[in-house]
Design an enzyme around this catalytic site. Structure first.
Site, PDB file in Angstrom:
ATOM      1  N   PRO A  45     -12.189  33.402  -1.581  1.00 32.97           N
ATOM      2  CA  PRO A  45     -13.579  33.240  -1.086  1.00 32.97           C
ATOM      3  C   PRO A  45     -13.304  32.475   0.469  1.00 32.97           C
ATOM      4  CG  PRO A  45     -12.786  31.699  -2.753  1.00 32.97           C
ATOM      5  CD  PRO A  45     -12.109  33.004  -2.910  1.00 32.97           C
ATOM      6  N   ILE A  54      -2.156  30.808   4.516  1.00 35.50           N
ATOM      7  CA  ILE A  54      -2.209  30.519   5.898  1.00 35.50           C
ATOM      8  C   ILE A  54      -1.480  29.183   5.850  1.00 35.50           C
ATOM      9  CG2 ILE A  54      -3.283  30.778   7.891  1.00 35.50           C
ATOM     10  CD1 ILE A  54      -5.485  32.870   6.258  1.00 35.50           C
ATOM     11  N   ARG A  79      -1.338  19.237   2.453  1.00 35.76           N
ATOM     12  CA  ARG A  79      -2.774  18.916   2.683  1.00 35.76           C
ATOM     13  C   ARG A  79      -3.019  18.046   1.176  1.00 35.76           C
ATOM     14  NH1 ARG A  79      -5.798  24.413   3.667  1.00 35.76           N
ATOM     15  NH2 ARG A  79      -7.420  22.866   3.983  1.00 35.76           N
ATOM     16  N   GLU A 102       2.186  35.702  -3.323  1.00 36.76           N
ATOM     17  CA  GLU A 102       0.919  34.844  -2.928  1.00 36.76           C
ATOM     18  C   GLU A 102       1.197  34.227  -1.470  1.00 36.76           C
ATOM     19  OE1 GLU A 102       1.921  30.931  -4.829  1.00 36.76           O
ATOM     20  OE2 GLU A 102      -0.140  30.237  -4.653  1.00 36.76           O
ATOM     21  N   ARG A 161      -4.465  20.697  -3.657  1.00 36.66           N
ATOM     22  CA  ARG A 161      -4.190  22.120  -3.163  1.00 36.66           C
ATOM     23  C   ARG A 161      -2.582  22.241  -3.753  1.00 36.66           C
ATOM     24  NH1 ARG A 161      -8.368  23.787   0.312  1.00 36.66           N
ATOM     25  NH2 ARG A 161      -9.279  21.838   1.023  1.00 36.66           N
ATOM     26  N   HIS A 212      -6.185  27.434  -6.697  1.00 34.04           N
ATOM     27  CA  HIS A 212      -6.089  25.858  -7.561  1.00 34.04           C
ATOM     28  C   HIS A 212      -6.953  25.695  -8.947  1.00 34.04           C
ATOM     29  CE1 HIS A 212      -4.345  25.518  -3.474  1.00 34.04           C
ATOM     30  NE2 HIS A 212      -5.815  25.637  -2.959  1.00 34.04           N
TER      31      HIS A 212
HETATM   32  C1  DQA Z   1      -5.783  28.816   1.587  1.00 38.64           C
HETATM   33  C2  DQA Z   1      -5.469  27.321   1.287  1.00 38.64           C
HETATM   34  C3  DQA Z   1      -6.489  27.003   0.089  1.00 38.64           C
HETATM   35  O1  DQA Z   1      -6.227  25.570  -0.259  1.00 38.64           O
HETATM   36  C4  DQA Z   1      -7.929  27.094   0.619  1.00 38.64           C
HETATM   37  O2  DQA Z   1      -8.742  26.768  -0.208  1.00 38.64           O
HETATM   38  C5  DQA Z   1      -8.220  28.492   1.346  1.00 38.64           C
HETATM   39  C6  DQA Z   1      -7.185  28.909   2.099  1.00 38.64           C
HETATM   40  C7  DQA Z   1      -4.846  29.244   2.735  1.00 38.64           C
HETATM   41  O3  DQA Z   1      -4.479  30.304   3.189  1.00 38.64           O
HETATM   42  O4  DQA Z   1      -4.201  28.442   3.294  1.00 38.64           O
HETATM   43  O5  DQA Z   1      -9.298  28.701   1.189  1.00 38.64           O
HETATM   44  O6  DQA Z   1      -5.604  29.566   0.641  1.00 38.64           O
END
Ligand code: DQA
Length: 143
Positions: free
Chosen positions: A9, A100, A106, A97, A110, A79
């Site tokens: 998402p 980005i 953070r 996995e 997360r 998460h």
């Molecule tokens: C993410 C990190 C996640 O915590 C976040 O909810 C995202 C993007 C990333 O690619 O850094 O939507 O997966």
């Protein structure tokens, strides 16, 4: 070799969404970058994005017997989603996995990755090049 790249998402909002965290490349730019990279190393890729958890589960299940490996950025579902973890375990394809941003520096929520528990590698905080590193890893492993 055929790899499936799955995005969760809000990743379709890249380029617009929180550019200080995720950069200014659009989702379309990133798809093109992934496709070009894969083509250059002789890997076939399909890229899929959904904002819906069940659709992501369906896509992972459909990868069974159709793809050799999965690159997945489950975004926020990373998460929270035991369903995505179980789907990855069910198909038992080699999976990597990608995040980005550096999820480890953070918010504390997360730092937990359910999907990551079914992945043999995590590429975290390398920007959108993380997708390319993940593809290269699977290409090297599966060749
Ligand atoms: C993410 C990190 C996640 O915590 C976040 O909810 C995202 C993007 C990333 O690619 O850094 O939507 O997966």
């Amino acid at each position: 070799m055929k790899l499936l790249v799955i995005n969760g998402p809000n990743l379709n909002m890249l380029g617009i969404r929180e550019p200080d965290i995720y950069g200014r490349e659009t989702y379309k730019d990133i798809c093109l970058k992934i496709k070009t990279y894969a083509e250059n190393i002789g890997v076939e890729v399909e890229i899929y994005q959904s904002n819906h958890e069940g659709d992501l589960v369906d896509k992972i299940q459909a990868a069974y017997g159709a793809f050799d490996g999965i690159v997945i950025n489950p975004a926020a579902y990373t998460h929270t989603s035991v369903a995505i973890l179980d789907a990855l375990k069910a198909v038992s394809l080699p999976a990597v996995e990608v995040h980005i941003s550096d999820v480890n520096v953070r918010e504390p929520f997360r730092r937990i990755s359910y999907a990551g528990m079914a992945c043999e590698k995590s590429v975290i905080g390398k920007g959108t090049d993380g997708y390319l590193l993940a593809i290269q890893y699977l290409a090297d492993k599966l060749k």
